[in-house]
Design a protein around this motif. Structure first.
Motif, PDB file in Angstrom:
ATOM      1  N   GLY A   2      32.041   0.837  28.695  1.00  0.00           N
ATOM      2  CA  GLY A   2      30.602   0.773  28.882  1.00  0.00           C
ATOM      3  C   GLY A   2      30.223   1.177  30.291  1.00  0.00           C
ATOM      4  O   GLY A   2      30.982   0.998  31.219  1.00  0.00           O
ATOM      5  N   ARG A   3      29.041   1.747  30.438  1.00  0.00           N
ATOM      6  CA  ARG A   3      28.601   2.160  31.768  1.00  0.00           C
ATOM      7  C   ARG A   3      27.110   1.901  31.895  1.00  0.00           C
ATOM      8  O   ARG A   3      26.335   2.262  31.032  1.00  0.00           O
ATOM      9  N   VAL A   4      26.712   1.223  32.952  1.00  0.00           N
ATOM     10  CA  VAL A   4      25.317   1.014  33.286  1.00  0.00           C
ATOM     11  C   VAL A   4      25.126   1.644  34.653  1.00  0.00           C
ATOM     12  O   VAL A   4      25.669   1.166  35.636  1.00  0.00           O
ATOM     13  N   SER A   5      24.378   2.725  34.729  1.00  0.00           N
ATOM     14  CA  SER A   5      24.181   3.506  35.961  1.00  0.00           C
ATOM     15  C   SER A   5      25.522   3.788  36.633  1.00  0.00           C
ATOM     16  O   SER A   5      26.333   4.505  36.087  1.00  0.00           O
ATOM     17  N   ASP A   6      25.772   3.193  37.782  1.00  0.00           N
ATOM     18  CA  ASP A   6      27.014   3.456  38.506  1.00  0.00           C
ATOM     19  C   ASP A   6      28.066   2.380  38.264  1.00  0.00           C
ATOM     20  O   ASP A   6      28.987   2.216  39.051  1.00  0.00           O
ATOM     21  N   ILE A   7      27.948   1.655  37.154  1.00  0.00           N
ATOM     22  CA  ILE A   7      28.862   0.564  36.835  1.00  0.00           C
ATOM     23  C   ILE A   7      29.736   0.969  35.654  1.00  0.00           C
ATOM     24  O   ILE A   7      29.245   1.496  34.663  1.00  0.00           O
ATOM     25  N   GLU A   8      31.018   0.719  35.780  1.00  0.00           N
ATOM     26  CA  GLU A   8      31.933   0.942  34.672  1.00  0.00           C
ATOM     27  C   GLU A   8      32.473  -0.408  34.225  1.00  0.00           C
ATOM     28  O   GLU A   8      32.936  -1.203  35.051  1.00  0.00           O
ATOM     29  N   ILE A   9      32.413  -0.681  32.927  1.00  0.00           N
ATOM     30  CA  ILE A   9      33.024  -1.872  32.347  1.00  0.00           C
ATOM     31  C   ILE A   9      34.213  -1.368  31.535  1.00  0.00           C
ATOM     32  O   ILE A   9      34.061  -0.510  30.660  1.00  0.00           O
ATOM     33  N   ARG A  10      35.402  -1.897  31.844  1.00  0.00           N
ATOM     34  CA  ARG A  10      36.597  -1.454  31.131  1.00  0.00           C
ATOM     35  C   ARG A  10      37.579  -2.603  30.979  1.00  0.00           C
ATOM     36  O   ARG A  10      37.474  -3.627  31.671  1.00  0.00           O
ATOM     37  N   GLU A  11      38.525  -2.417  30.076  1.00  0.00           N
ATOM     38  CA  GLU A  11      39.591  -3.398  29.929  1.00  0.00           C
ATOM     39  C   GLU A  11      40.449  -3.355  31.186  1.00  0.00           C
ATOM     40  O   GLU A  11      40.711  -2.290  31.741  1.00  0.00           O
ATOM     41  N   ALA A  12      40.858  -4.530  31.619  1.00  0.00           N
ATOM     42  CA  ALA A  12      41.725  -4.602  32.800  1.00  0.00           C
ATOM     43  C   ALA A  12      43.082  -3.986  32.491  1.00  0.00           C
ATOM     44  O   ALA A  12      43.539  -3.976  31.345  1.00  0.00           O
ATOM     45  N   THR A  13      43.710  -3.496  33.525  1.00  0.00           N
ATOM     46  CA  THR A  13      45.072  -2.987  33.441  1.00  0.00           C
ATOM     47  C   THR A  13      45.947  -3.829  34.357  1.00  0.00           C
ATOM     48  O   THR A  13      45.434  -4.609  35.178  1.00  0.00           O
ATOM     49  N   ALA A  14      47.248  -3.642  34.252  1.00  0.00           N
ATOM     50  CA  ALA A  14      48.174  -4.403  35.093  1.00  0.00           C
ATOM     51  C   ALA A  14      47.887  -4.188  36.581  1.00  0.00           C
ATOM     52  O   ALA A  14      48.051  -5.098  37.388  1.00  0.00           O
TER      53      ALA A  14
END
Length: 165
Positions: A2-14
Motif C-alpha cells: 500500500g502507498r499513501v503519497s510518499d508512504i510505503e506500507i509493506r510486510e517486514a523483512t528480516a
C-alpha cells in the motif's frame, strides 16, 4: 503493497528487525515502561522469520523517505463465536516525528484489508486507558471500545505458581 503519497506500507523483512526493535523500544518508552521491552533481535527474527515452521507473529512496516518509521506487529486470533480467524494487533507505533502523514491509518487499513481478503471477522487490540490520542485516533476510524471486557495477564511469578499447581 500500500502507498499513501510518499508512504510505503509493506510486510517486514528480516533486514527490518533492528528497526522493529528500535520502534518497540520507543513504544515502551512512550508507554512509560522503557525497561519492559527486553526482546532481542534474535527473538524477533525467530518469531517473524523462523528457519523452520510457521511464524508466530507478523509485521508490517511504514516507510517514509527511505526509512522505517512505523510498525504494526500482529498475530492470528480465533473467535469461537464466529468460527473464524482474525487479527490481534499487538503493537502499532508511528515515530512521533512522523505522525500526521497518514502512516498509522495506512497500517490499520492494511490490516483491515488483510482480514477482508482472508475472510477473517475481527481486528482487535488493546489500548492503555490513559492513551487518549490513540483512543481518539482509533475511534475516528470506526473502532469501538469493548467496555464490558477486562484484559487479564498472567506472567512472572503468577505464571510459574499456576503452572506448578
Amino acid at each position: 503493497m500500500g502507498r499513501v503519497s510518499d508512504i510505503e506500507i509493506r510486510e517486514a523483512t528480516a533486514s527490518d528487525v533492528p528497526d522493529l526493535i528500535r520502534l518497540v523500544q520507543a513504544l515502551a518508552a512512550y508507554e512509560k515502561e522503557p525497561d519492559a521491552a527486553t526482546a532481542t533481535p534474535q527473538q524477533f527474527a525467530d518469531a517473524l522469520f523462523p528457519a523452520q515452521g510457521d511464524p508466530t507473529a507478523f509485521a508490517l512496516v511504514g516507510v517514509r523517505e527511505g526509512a522505517v518509521v512505523a510498525m504494526a506487529i500482529w498475530f492470528r486470533s480465533f473467535s469461537t463465536w464466529t468460527g473464524q480467524a482474525g487479527i490481534w494487533l499487538e503493537d502499532l507505533f508511528v515515530d512521533p516525528h512522523q505522525r500526521g502523514h497518514g502512516i498509522g491509518k495506512a497500517l490499520l487499513a492494511r490490516l483491515a484489508a488483510t482480514c477482508i481478503e482472508r475472510g477473517w471477522t475481527r481486528l482487535e487490540w488493546a489500548v492503555l486507558d490513559w492513551n487518549t490520542p490513540s483512543i481518539e485516533f482509533y475511534r475516528a476510524h470506526g473502532a469501538r471500545t469493548l467496555d464490558d471486557w477486562t484484559t487479564f495477564r498472567l506472567d512472572g511469578d503468577g505464571l510459574a505458581r499456576l503452572a506448578s499447581a
